[in-house]
Design a protein around this motif. Sequence first.
Motif, PDB file in Angstrom:
ATOM      1  N   SER A 196       0.873  -1.159   0.000  1.00 44.41           N
ATOM      2  CA  SER A 196       0.000   0.000   0.000  1.00 44.41           C
ATOM      3  C   SER A 196       0.916   1.217   0.000  1.00 44.41           C
ATOM      4  O   SER A 196       1.976   1.203   0.617  1.00 44.41           O
ATOM      5  N   SER A 244      -4.937   1.678  10.003  1.00 38.95           N
ATOM      6  CA  SER A 244      -5.961   1.051   9.168  1.00 38.95           C
ATOM      7  C   SER A 244      -5.842  -0.475   9.240  1.00 38.95           C
ATOM      8  O   SER A 244      -6.838  -1.183   9.294  1.00 38.95           O
ATOM      9  N   HIS A 245      -4.617  -0.977   9.289  1.00 37.92           N
ATOM     10  CA  HIS A 245      -4.437  -2.431   9.347  1.00 37.92           C
ATOM     11  C   HIS A 245      -4.991  -2.992  10.654  1.00 37.92           C
ATOM     12  O   HIS A 245      -5.569  -4.069  10.691  1.00 37.92           O
ATOM     13  N   ASP A 290      -6.480  -4.307   1.639  1.00 33.25           N
ATOM     14  CA  ASP A 290      -6.826  -3.074   2.358  1.00 33.25           C
ATOM     15  C   ASP A 290      -7.979  -3.291   3.322  1.00 33.25           C
ATOM     16  O   ASP A 290      -8.098  -2.604   4.326  1.00 33.25           O
ATOM     17  N   LYS A 291      -8.873  -4.217   3.003  1.00 36.58           N
ATOM     18  CA  LYS A 291     -10.098  -4.348   3.801  1.00 36.58           C
ATOM     19  C   LYS A 291     -10.032  -5.446   4.850  1.00 36.58           C
ATOM     20  O   LYS A 291     -10.632  -5.349   5.902  1.00 36.58           O
ATOM     21  N   THR A 299     -11.331  -6.724  16.144  1.00 43.93           N
ATOM     22  CA  THR A 299     -10.321  -6.610  15.095  1.00 43.93           C
ATOM     23  C   THR A 299      -9.583  -7.941  14.988  1.00 43.93           C
ATOM     24  O   THR A 299      -9.681  -8.797  15.868  1.00 43.93           O
ATOM     25  N   ALA A 358      -0.410   5.805   9.760  1.00 46.36           N
ATOM     26  CA  ALA A 358      -1.767   5.733   9.200  1.00 46.36           C
ATOM     27  C   ALA A 358      -2.019   4.326   8.668  1.00 46.36           C
ATOM     28  O   ALA A 358      -3.111   3.768   8.829  1.00 46.36           O
ATOM     29  N   TYR A 359      -0.997   3.735   8.054  1.00 49.90           N
ATOM     30  CA  TYR A 359      -1.165   2.381   7.539  1.00 49.90           C
ATOM     31  C   TYR A 359      -1.455   1.406   8.681  1.00 49.90           C
ATOM     32  O   TYR A 359      -2.362   0.578   8.594  1.00 49.90           O
ATOM     33  N   HIS A 419      -7.529  -2.207  12.270  1.00 53.51           N
ATOM     34  CA  HIS A 419      -8.984  -2.325  12.352  1.00 53.51           C
ATOM     35  C   HIS A 419      -9.575  -3.240  11.299  1.00 53.51           C
ATOM     36  O   HIS A 419     -10.781  -3.285  11.119  1.00 53.51           O
ATOM     37  N   LYS A 420      -8.717  -3.999  10.623  1.00 57.11           N
ATOM     38  CA  LYS A 420      -9.248  -4.949   9.652  1.00 57.11           C
ATOM     39  C   LYS A 420      -9.956  -6.104  10.343  1.00 57.11           C
ATOM     40  O   LYS A 420      -9.576  -6.508  11.433  1.00 57.11           O
TER      41      LYS A 420
END
Lengths: 633, 315
Positions: free
Chosen positions: A5, A18-19, A102-103, B20, A14-15, A21-22
């Motif tokens: 990414s 986001s990771h 990403d998701k 999570t 930031a990465y 909260h996957k």
Amino acid sequence: MAHVSNLISSDIEAYLASHQHKSLLRFLTCGSVDDGKSTLIGRLLYDSKMVFEDQLAALEKDSKKVGTQGGEIDFALLVDGLAAEREQGITIDVAYRFFSTDKRKFIVADTPGHEQYTRNMVTGASTADLAIILIDARKGVLTQTRRHSFLVSLLGIRHAVLAVNKMDLVGWSQEVFDNIVADYRAFASQIDLKDITAIPISGLQGDNITSRSTNAPWYTGPVLMEHLETVEIDEDRLRGQAFRMPVQWVNRPDLDFRGFAGTITSGSVAAGQQIRALPSGRTSTVTRIVTHDGDLKTAVAGQAVTLTLADEIDISRGDVIAVADQPPEVADQFEVNLVWMAGEAMLPGRSYWLKLGTKTVSAQVTHIKHKINVNTLEHTAAKTLELNEIAVCNVSTDQPVVFTPYAQDKDLGGFILIDRMTNATVAAGMVHFALRRSHNIHWQALDVSRDVRASSKGQKAAVLWFTGLSGSGKSTIANILEKKLVAGGRHTYLLDGDNVRHGLNRDLGFTDADRVENIRRVGEVAKLMADAGLIVIVSFISPFKAERDMARRLMPEGEFIEIFVDTPLDVAESRDVKGLYKKARAGQLKHFTGVDSPYEAPENPEIHIRNASGSAEAAADEVLDLLRARRII
Amino acid sequence: MQLKPVPVSAPPAISPERLTHLQRLEAESIHIMREVAAECERPVMLYSIGKDSAVMLRLAMKAFHPSKPPFPLMHVDTGWKFKAMYEMRDRTARELGLELIVHKNPEGVAQGINPFDHGSAVHTDVMKTQGLKQALDLHKFDAAFGGARRDEEKSRAKERIFSFRTAAHRWDPKNQRPELWRLYNARMSPGESIRVFPLSNWTELDIWQYILLESIPIVPLYFAAERPVVNRGGTLIMVDDDRMRLNPGEKPMMKKVRFRTLGCYPLSGAIESEADTLQAIIQEMLLTSTSERQGRLIDHDGAASMEKKKQEGYF
């Protein structure tokens, strides 16, 4: 390593945010040997940039050496891990792979296709939210496709992807695809598989895996990765159900703290909530939800927590803490689906360990209702179950078990059976429902106890269990022993194999399954007679250790005495009092112990009589000595 | 069964946030550790002082809180670990108040086994594989936690979480117990044992992210710093003490390096790096193009070498 990414190099924080909260999706791939399963997984890893340069270099080298793609990169080699597999070119065990987008983060269970490894597929399927069923577009729906789909449905996987692979080899024909899908849906409707998404793909070329193929403009559904990223996860469904937590471990660091540790299998719990402990049915209130990171106000399905309660109620490992007004059921007889996973056949009546949730109990399969042919779905009658066979059975346990039907909750509805001798996991089971009679039959508490009955006879009750080959001299010694006991004023009964088979067990033959049932009944009868205060002498070949041990467990410690009449086969055969060995050798008598049916010698009998030369009289005296030493007489 | 009616309680507020993937992994590991504590007689946690061990230990502290983990830590020592690792090991056990068993194969010590004279294969076999078997037998441990992950290596990807070993400590990959749902079969006969891998489903990224989120202390060697190293055939080896044998004319040079995996110092390759924070380490790992075990010299003996070692009893 994760997927690439841009955020990684520009803004690592930031990465990571986001990771973090996957969500996590676990899925399973199944297909026949040549359907391209490993290739598809290799492709998913490759396309999500999960393959490192050193791995790629090794892959290129291996592809030239042992690859099946004529020197082109063979993605299957990325995942075929074990040396034995590489030699045979097949996947022989469940392998787990990891990748993320990403998701979502994904865990893939890669399971083998061929029949003899059904048990591995069941292992992989048990934790999956979704199954990818691979079909070779050139071959269409095969027997193996049906078998895998049936197992997927049996294990309660709610979402299936029908991946029609090798579309490049059929010229990306929509007609071929549509026919296969129609064929498959017709079959799937019979096995209650509802949510099916069909996708035309080429694992080798990478079409419709992560990006849309230009080869199939007629296909407008999602590509594979898109679907994996958005499908519902089972835990979301479970959170909406009633609260249940099987207790794993009681946490007692000191006298002031008593907590119940476990993983919440469904629903949610909050401090102040009314709970009920099962099977006792006692109620209390949750005072704290304790974790190392501080107390929680609420906790949900999937979390591992420790609960403290307002009242000192007795709860131990194996119990279930549940919401007070919607407790789960408690029963000791069930109808279940059973997948047999051991080389040695399942015999009804034999005792196994059953583990469900955190509870381990003794259990028997009491009745096989029918076997299910995984290829045709036909129901057939059966007396035993062999490796990889699946059946609907009745199971009974020696203690009540807290459960939920498997269709609702896999954690409180799925169980394993464990062999008592080898400790191997021999079966996977899924509870349908409790048999109603288990709610109604209770043991009658009797006012006169077994000890009272025995002492009024001036003795202690016991079971003296003679085992050995036909013609070993069991019955001779047993007869002499009984005469001596009666002469001494004792109350006895002699259960003899031949006599019992003429009456109580007239319906049983000599197959392994019938031998197990034969001994189970004799064990139960011996127990009732011992309850009556008698000294019960049992003289049966009883060739299997498992059933002798089962009979032993029916009796209190020290009241079961196993006497092994150890006469070598050639000696017993030379005696051949009843002429049975001759018949067996001539093939006129099947399943004869020592000839074409095994005898499992006891390892630690209380008395071991090597009777080839000694006298029956002396052997009987040896038993009497032990009875005196144990103060039975 | 007849139940007394109780007043219907209002359903508690459910957090709209789903768990999570790290919360799910954490819960799974805790569940596994509690099963072992409840079902096995003498469990032990193998503590190798690396980052995976650090995470495993934190999870153990969580699993049994407010009690201490009901098992000791054990370090199978080869005598050739980095000094910083020994310091971390002793400090960790002291600060957490846990029992630490250190086992060093006495026969290997008597024979003076070392990586220079005997090579990595013999050194690893005698000091690690044989040492581990000895220690497990000596203390009669029936279950040993290890920090291995399935994403590390291909044969590990196929190993069960509860991995059964014969009395001779052998792993039979073709005869593994089926492992379904969250149900683990921990039953075994005397002399047999299980290796338990609570981190099976974690990836390297998960480990680093968890260390960051939980502020878990790790050995400083993971962070880049100026260290004395020599270049041996493209591998940078740190000169950690004066037992390091230098080749004629070889002189240690100072380079800013760090380690991605830690083991015996003469067998651990360093990488040149500027990453001196956790974020920078994670960034470097994500952007790097070689896999984690490449720095370990013992994996390179042949394609199926790990599988073979495992069958012989290597963790």
